[in-house]
Design a protein around this motif. Sequence first.
Motif, PDB file in Angstrom:
ATOM      1  N   TYR A   1       5.625  -2.365  -0.944  1.00  0.00           N
ATOM      2  CA  TYR A   1       6.282  -1.121  -0.564  1.00  0.00           C
ATOM      3  C   TYR A   1       5.069  -0.474   0.508  1.00  0.00           C
ATOM      4  O   TYR A   1       4.145   0.024   0.054  1.00  0.00           O
ATOM      5  N   VAL A   2       5.220  -0.733   1.806  1.00  0.00           N
ATOM      6  CA  VAL A   2       4.408  -0.081   2.824  1.00  0.00           C
ATOM      7  C   VAL A   2       4.219   1.266   2.363  1.00  0.00           C
ATOM      8  O   VAL A   2       5.350   2.053   2.179  1.00  0.00           O
ATOM      9  N   THR A   3       2.978   2.004   2.195  1.00  0.00           N
ATOM     10  CA  THR A   3       2.333   3.285   2.186  1.00  0.00           C
ATOM     11  C   THR A   3       2.300   3.430   0.794  1.00  0.00           C
ATOM     12  O   THR A   3       1.646   4.834   0.235  1.00  0.00           O
ATOM     13  N   LEU A   4       2.890   2.704  -0.168  1.00  0.00           N
ATOM     14  CA  LEU A   4       2.474   2.764  -1.754  1.00  0.00           C
ATOM     15  C   LEU A   4       1.823   1.649  -2.206  1.00  0.00           C
ATOM     16  O   LEU A   4       1.071   1.914  -3.118  1.00  0.00           O
ATOM     17  N   THR A   5       2.208   0.349  -1.763  1.00  0.00           N
ATOM     18  CA  THR A   5       1.320  -0.607  -2.484  1.00  0.00           C
ATOM     19  C   THR A   5       0.905  -1.740  -1.144  1.00  0.00           C
ATOM     20  O   THR A   5       1.838  -1.655  -0.182  1.00  0.00           O
ATOM     21  N   PRO A   6      -0.013  -2.511  -1.525  1.00  0.00           N
ATOM     22  CA  PRO A   6      -0.375  -3.528  -0.581  1.00  0.00           C
ATOM     23  C   PRO A   6       1.044  -4.299  -0.276  1.00  0.00           C
ATOM     24  O   PRO A   6       1.427  -4.570  -1.260  1.00  0.00           O
ATOM     25  N   THR A   7       1.119  -4.767   1.017  1.00  0.00           N
ATOM     26  CA  THR A   7       2.384  -5.425   1.009  1.00  0.00           C
ATOM     27  C   THR A   7       1.967  -6.852   1.794  1.00  0.00           C
ATOM     28  O   THR A   7       1.296  -6.873   2.666  1.00  0.00           O
ATOM     29  N   HIS A   8       2.640  -7.913   1.130  1.00  0.00           N
ATOM     30  CA  HIS A   8       2.159  -9.220   1.284  1.00  0.00           C
ATOM     31  C   HIS A   8       3.228  -9.892   2.116  1.00  0.00           C
ATOM     32  O   HIS A   8       4.678  -9.680   1.845  1.00  0.00           O
ATOM     33  N   LEU A   9       3.105 -10.221   3.440  1.00  0.00           N
ATOM     34  CA  LEU A   9       4.185 -10.603   4.338  1.00  0.00           C
ATOM     35  C   LEU A   9       3.811 -12.222   4.549  1.00  0.00           C
ATOM     36  O   LEU A   9       2.817 -12.818   4.845  1.00  0.00           O
ATOM     37  N   LEU A  10       4.974 -13.069   4.529  1.00  0.00           N
ATOM     38  CA  LEU A  10       4.767 -14.421   5.060  1.00  0.00           C
ATOM     39  C   LEU A  10       5.951 -14.558   6.284  1.00  0.00           C
ATOM     40  O   LEU A  10       7.055 -14.356   6.023  1.00  0.00           O
ATOM     41  N   ASN A  11       5.303 -15.049   7.405  1.00  0.00           N
ATOM     42  CA  ASN A  11       6.278 -15.466   8.435  1.00  0.00           C
ATOM     43  C   ASN A  11       7.108 -14.122   9.033  1.00  0.00           C
ATOM     44  O   ASN A  11       8.064 -14.249   9.607  1.00  0.00           O
ATOM     45  N   ALA A  12       6.483 -12.786   8.944  1.00  0.00           N
ATOM     46  CA  ALA A  12       7.231 -11.520   9.121  1.00  0.00           C
ATOM     47  C   ALA A  12       7.612 -11.580  10.757  1.00  0.00           C
ATOM     48  O   ALA A  12       6.468 -11.758  11.356  1.00  0.00           O
ATOM     49  N   GLN A  13       8.721 -11.285  10.907  1.00  0.00           N
ATOM     50  CA  GLN A  13       8.944 -10.782  12.519  1.00  0.00           C
ATOM     51  C   GLN A  13       9.741  -9.737  12.533  1.00  0.00           C
ATOM     52  O   GLN A  13      10.492  -9.148  11.542  1.00  0.00           O
ATOM     53  N   GLY A  14       9.914  -9.007  13.507  1.00  0.00           N
ATOM     54  CA  GLY A  14      10.647  -7.926  13.652  1.00  0.00           C
ATOM     55  C   GLY A  14       9.866  -6.611  13.760  1.00  0.00           C
ATOM     56  O   GLY A  14       8.512  -6.909  14.017  1.00  0.00           O
ATOM     57  N   GLU A  15      10.646  -5.638  13.467  1.00  0.00           N
ATOM     58  CA  GLU A  15      10.075  -4.117  13.644  1.00  0.00           C
ATOM     59  C   GLU A  15      10.189  -3.416  12.467  1.00  0.00           C
ATOM     60  O   GLU A  15      11.608  -3.336  12.076  1.00  0.00           O
ATOM     61  N   ASN A  16       9.186  -2.728  11.883  1.00  0.00           N
ATOM     62  CA  ASN A  16       9.410  -1.962  10.978  1.00  0.00           C
ATOM     63  C   ASN A  16       9.303  -0.294  11.576  1.00  0.00           C
ATOM     64  O   ASN A  16       8.008  -0.113  12.383  1.00  0.00           O
ATOM     65  N   ARG A  17       9.596   0.874  11.079  1.00  0.00           N
ATOM     66  CA  ARG A  17       9.509   2.130  11.368  1.00  0.00           C
ATOM     67  C   ARG A  17       9.243   3.109  10.203  1.00  0.00           C
ATOM     68  O   ARG A  17      10.087   2.881   9.093  1.00  0.00           O
ATOM     69  N   TYR A  18       8.342   4.061  10.067  1.00  0.00           N
ATOM     70  CA  TYR A  18       8.185   4.862   9.247  1.00  0.00           C
ATOM     71  C   TYR A  18       8.080   6.329   9.651  1.00  0.00           C
ATOM     72  O   TYR A  18       7.409   6.313  10.761  1.00  0.00           O
ATOM     73  N   ALA A  19       8.456   7.229   8.994  1.00  0.00           N
ATOM     74  CA  ALA A  19       8.199   8.582   9.765  1.00  0.00           C
ATOM     75  C   ALA A  19       7.603   9.657   8.724  1.00  0.00           C
ATOM     76  O   ALA A  19       7.411   9.382   7.514  1.00  0.00           O
ATOM     77  N   PHE A  20       6.655  10.313   9.403  1.00  0.00           N
ATOM     78  CA  PHE A  20       5.821  11.248   8.781  1.00  0.00           C
ATOM     79  C   PHE A  20       6.002  12.743   9.335  1.00  0.00           C
ATOM     80  O   PHE A  20       5.963  12.857  10.519  1.00  0.00           O
ATOM     81  N   GLU A  21       6.037  13.504   8.611  1.00  0.00           N
ATOM     82  CA  GLU A  21       6.399  14.998   9.057  1.00  0.00           C
ATOM     83  C   GLU A  21       5.105  15.820   9.169  1.00  0.00           C
ATOM     84  O   GLU A  21       4.396  15.985   7.984  1.00  0.00           O
ATOM     85  N   LEU A  22       5.092  16.639  10.255  1.00  0.00           N
ATOM     86  CA  LEU A  22       3.857  17.300  10.374  1.00  0.00           C
ATOM     87  C   LEU A  22       4.429  18.749  10.479  1.00  0.00           C
ATOM     88  O   LEU A  22       5.103  19.207  11.365  1.00  0.00           O
ATOM     89  N   TYR A  23       4.046  19.739   9.661  1.00  0.00           N
ATOM     90  CA  TYR A  23       4.598  21.049   9.389  1.00  0.00           C
ATOM     91  C   TYR A  23       3.600  22.104  10.182  1.00  0.00           C
ATOM     92  O   TYR A  23       4.105  23.278  10.328  1.00  0.00           O
TER      93      TYR A  23
END
Length: 121
Positions: A25-47
């Motif tokens: 789970y990205v940002t919580l644990t190391p993520t192991h990927l095999l032949n990953a394709q595509g796009e992931n998006r994550y959001a971070f709020e700045l207050y």
Amino acid sequence: MRFLFVALAVAVALLYFTVGLRFGYVTLTPTHLLNAQGENRYAFELYESDKSVGVRGSCSVRSGKAVLRLLDPSGTQVAGQTCPKGNWSLNLLGSGQMGVYRLTVEFDRYSGTLDLKEARQ
């Protein structure tokens, strides 16, 4: 029972050849990927407008590559890094205006480990 094992093997093979396999789970644990394709998006709020937000971490690439982009609330890229084959440290921080900063990770047949942690200053 054999049918279930065969069906599971076929499903895993289809996932591997289409979007890849992802464990973690990205940002919580190391993520192991095999032949990953595509796009992931994550959001971070700045207050607060005088603070920074983004990610720090590392990528260990066996094959393929990953491109990380941090976009500010207006959609302008404020930081970016590419992970080619090898071991790399990552530091993508954006600061300035308040709002939602978006991290986009584009995978191109990426096999390896991606370890990202949210960073604030």
